[in-house]
Scaffold this motif. Structure first.
Motif, PDB file in Angstrom:
ATOM      1  N   PHE A  39      -9.161  -1.333  -4.335  1.00 33.81           N
ATOM      2  CA  PHE A  39      -9.741  -2.191  -3.308  1.00 33.81           C
ATOM      3  C   PHE A  39      -8.761  -3.236  -2.783  1.00 33.81           C
ATOM      4  O   PHE A  39      -8.694  -3.467  -1.576  1.00 33.81           O
ATOM      5  N   VAL A  40      -8.017  -3.860  -3.662  1.00 27.44           N
ATOM      6  CA  VAL A  40      -7.122  -4.949  -3.241  1.00 27.44           C
ATOM      7  C   VAL A  40      -6.083  -4.476  -2.228  1.00 27.44           C
ATOM      8  O   VAL A  40      -5.897  -5.128  -1.194  1.00 27.44           O
ATOM      9  N   PRO A  41      -5.393  -3.339  -2.456  1.00 22.84           N
ATOM     10  CA  PRO A  41      -4.444  -2.903  -1.417  1.00 22.84           C
ATOM     11  C   PRO A  41      -5.107  -2.634  -0.066  1.00 22.84           C
ATOM     12  O   PRO A  41      -4.545  -2.975   0.979  1.00 22.84           O
ATOM     13  N   PHE A  42      -6.313  -2.054  -0.075  1.00 14.01           N
ATOM     14  CA  PHE A  42      -7.008  -1.830   1.194  1.00 14.01           C
ATOM     15  C   PHE A  42      -7.376  -3.149   1.864  1.00 14.01           C
ATOM     16  O   PHE A  42      -7.260  -3.285   3.086  1.00 14.01           O
ATOM     17  N   MET A  43      -7.825  -4.111   1.106  1.00 11.62           N
ATOM     18  CA  MET A  43      -8.180  -5.402   1.692  1.00 11.62           C
ATOM     19  C   MET A  43      -6.944  -6.101   2.247  1.00 11.62           C
ATOM     20  O   MET A  43      -7.002  -6.728   3.304  1.00 11.62           O
ATOM     21  N   LEU A  44      -5.833  -5.979   1.562  1.00 12.71           N
ATOM     22  CA  LEU A  44      -4.595  -6.560   2.089  1.00 12.71           C
ATOM     23  C   LEU A  44      -4.174  -5.857   3.376  1.00 12.71           C
ATOM     24  O   LEU A  44      -3.739  -6.504   4.333  1.00 12.71           O
ATOM     25  N   LEU A  45      -4.311  -4.532   3.400  1.00 11.81           N
ATOM     26  CA  LEU A  45      -3.988  -3.774   4.599  1.00 11.81           C
ATOM     27  C   LEU A  45      -4.908  -4.165   5.750  1.00 11.81           C
ATOM     28  O   LEU A  45      -4.455  -4.395   6.877  1.00 11.81           O
ATOM     29  N   PHE A  46      -6.215  -4.265   5.492  1.00 10.56           N
ATOM     30  CA  PHE A  46      -7.158  -4.680   6.524  1.00 10.56           C
ATOM     31  C   PHE A  46      -6.850  -6.098   7.000  1.00 10.56           C
ATOM     32  O   PHE A  46      -7.027  -6.422   8.178  1.00 10.56           O
ATOM     33  N   SER A  47      -6.395  -6.943   6.117  1.00  5.95           N
ATOM     34  CA  SER A  47      -6.052  -8.305   6.481  1.00  5.95           C
ATOM     35  C   SER A  47      -4.876  -8.314   7.455  1.00  5.95           C
ATOM     36  O   SER A  47      -4.876  -9.055   8.432  1.00  5.95           O
ATOM     37  N   VAL A  48      -3.877  -7.482   7.181  1.00 10.79           N
ATOM     38  CA  VAL A  48      -2.718  -7.394   8.075  1.00 10.79           C
ATOM     39  C   VAL A  48      -3.137  -6.828   9.424  1.00 10.79           C
ATOM     40  O   VAL A  48      -2.725  -7.327  10.475  1.00 10.79           O
ATOM     41  N   ILE A  49      -3.978  -5.795   9.404  1.00  9.84           N
ATOM     42  CA  ILE A  49      -4.452  -5.207  10.659  1.00  9.84           C
ATOM     43  C   ILE A  49      -5.253  -6.248  11.447  1.00  9.84           C
ATOM     44  O   ILE A  49      -5.088  -6.385  12.653  1.00  9.84           O
ATOM     45  N   GLY A  50      -6.101  -6.999  10.736  1.00  6.78           N
ATOM     46  CA  GLY A  50      -6.929  -8.014  11.394  1.00  6.78           C
ATOM     47  C   GLY A  50      -6.101  -9.134  11.997  1.00  6.78           C
ATOM     48  O   GLY A  50      -6.428  -9.658  13.042  1.00  6.78           O
ATOM     49  N   ALA A  51      -5.009  -9.501  11.323  1.00 15.30           N
ATOM     50  CA  ALA A  51      -4.190 -10.610  11.810  1.00 15.30           C
ATOM     51  C   ALA A  51      -3.248 -10.171  12.917  1.00 15.30           C
ATOM     52  O   ALA A  51      -2.859 -10.976  13.748  1.00 15.30           O
ATOM     53  N   GLY A  52      -2.894  -8.874  12.942  1.00 14.51           N
ATOM     54  CA  GLY A  52      -1.844  -8.445  13.859  1.00 14.51           C
ATOM     55  C   GLY A  52      -2.303  -7.678  15.064  1.00 14.51           C
ATOM     56  O   GLY A  52      -1.492  -7.307  15.890  1.00 14.51           O
ATOM     57  N   SER A  53      -3.577  -7.391  15.218  1.00 13.31           N
ATOM     58  CA  SER A  53      -3.986  -6.572  16.352  1.00 13.31           C
ATOM     59  C   SER A  53      -4.992  -7.313  17.220  1.00 13.31           C
ATOM     60  O   SER A  53      -5.690  -8.204  16.778  1.00 13.31           O
ATOM     61  N   ALA A  54      -5.059  -6.881  18.431  1.00 14.78           N
ATOM     62  CA  ALA A  54      -6.055  -7.433  19.349  1.00 14.78           C
ATOM     63  C   ALA A  54      -7.046  -6.329  19.657  1.00 14.78           C
ATOM     64  O   ALA A  54      -6.712  -5.160  19.681  1.00 14.78           O
ATOM     65  N   GLY A  55      -8.272  -6.703  19.910  1.00 17.30           N
ATOM     66  CA  GLY A  55      -9.276  -5.691  20.241  1.00 17.30           C
ATOM     67  C   GLY A  55     -10.312  -5.564  19.142  1.00 17.30           C
ATOM     68  O   GLY A  55     -10.382  -6.364  18.221  1.00 17.30           O
ATOM     69  N   GLY A  56     -11.137  -4.509  19.262  1.00 15.21           N
ATOM     70  CA  GLY A  56     -12.264  -4.312  18.365  1.00 15.21           C
ATOM     71  C   GLY A  56     -11.875  -4.073  16.916  1.00 15.21           C
ATOM     72  O   GLY A  56     -12.572  -4.505  16.010  1.00 15.21           O
ATOM     73  N   LEU A  57     -10.772  -3.369  16.673  1.00 19.07           N
ATOM     74  CA  LEU A  57     -10.379  -3.060  15.293  1.00 19.07           C
ATOM     75  C   LEU A  57      -9.995  -4.322  14.537  1.00 19.07           C
ATOM     76  O   LEU A  57     -10.285  -4.452  13.353  1.00 19.07           O
TER      77      LEU A  57
END
Length: 120
Positions: free
Chosen positions: A34-52
């Motif tokens: 879970f932790v690696p996925f949450m870290l990955l989602f955190s990076v995606i959330g901080a670095g992208s614009a839009g719905g994702l």
């Protein structure tokens, strides 16, 4: 039947100990997965614009989620395993247990747990 087969019968499983083991295993596995996925989602959330980005930030943007989700899963698994093991014990009592065959490996059952490295 061979003389190397030891026949035992499972009559009861300690629900609290079994649930504790299952909960700890689940919590450790969740930390690993879970932790690696949450870290990955955190990076995606901080670095992208839009719905994702917003969806990813909800799931992984919080240290709270990274720390407490494995603990919550552990508690849930503890409760479910406690109930399941209690039901298993009830069924084992009603059916007379489960016969389990073990192969004899050179030790008698009375010798299990003895330290064989020390010459007596």
């Amino acid at each position: 039947m061979s003389s190397n087969i030891l026949k035992l019968k499972l009559k009861r499983v300690d629900p609290v100990k079994y649930a504790t083991v299952a909960a700890l295993l689940t919590a450790f596995i969740m930390l690993i997965v879970f932790v690696p996925f949450m870290l990955l989602f955190s990076v995606i959330g901080a670095g992208s614009a839009g719905g994702l980005g917003e969806g990813a930030a909800i799931f992984g943007g919080s240290v709270f989620a990274i720390i407490f989700v494995p603990l919550i899963y552990g508690v849930i698994v503890f409760i479910i395993t406690l109930i399941s093991t209690s039901l298993l014990n009830f069924i084992l009592k009603k059916t007379g247990g489960i016969e389990i065959d073990f192969e004899k490996a050179g030790l008698d059952i009375s010798q299990i747990g003895q330290d064989r490295r020390i010459e007596q």
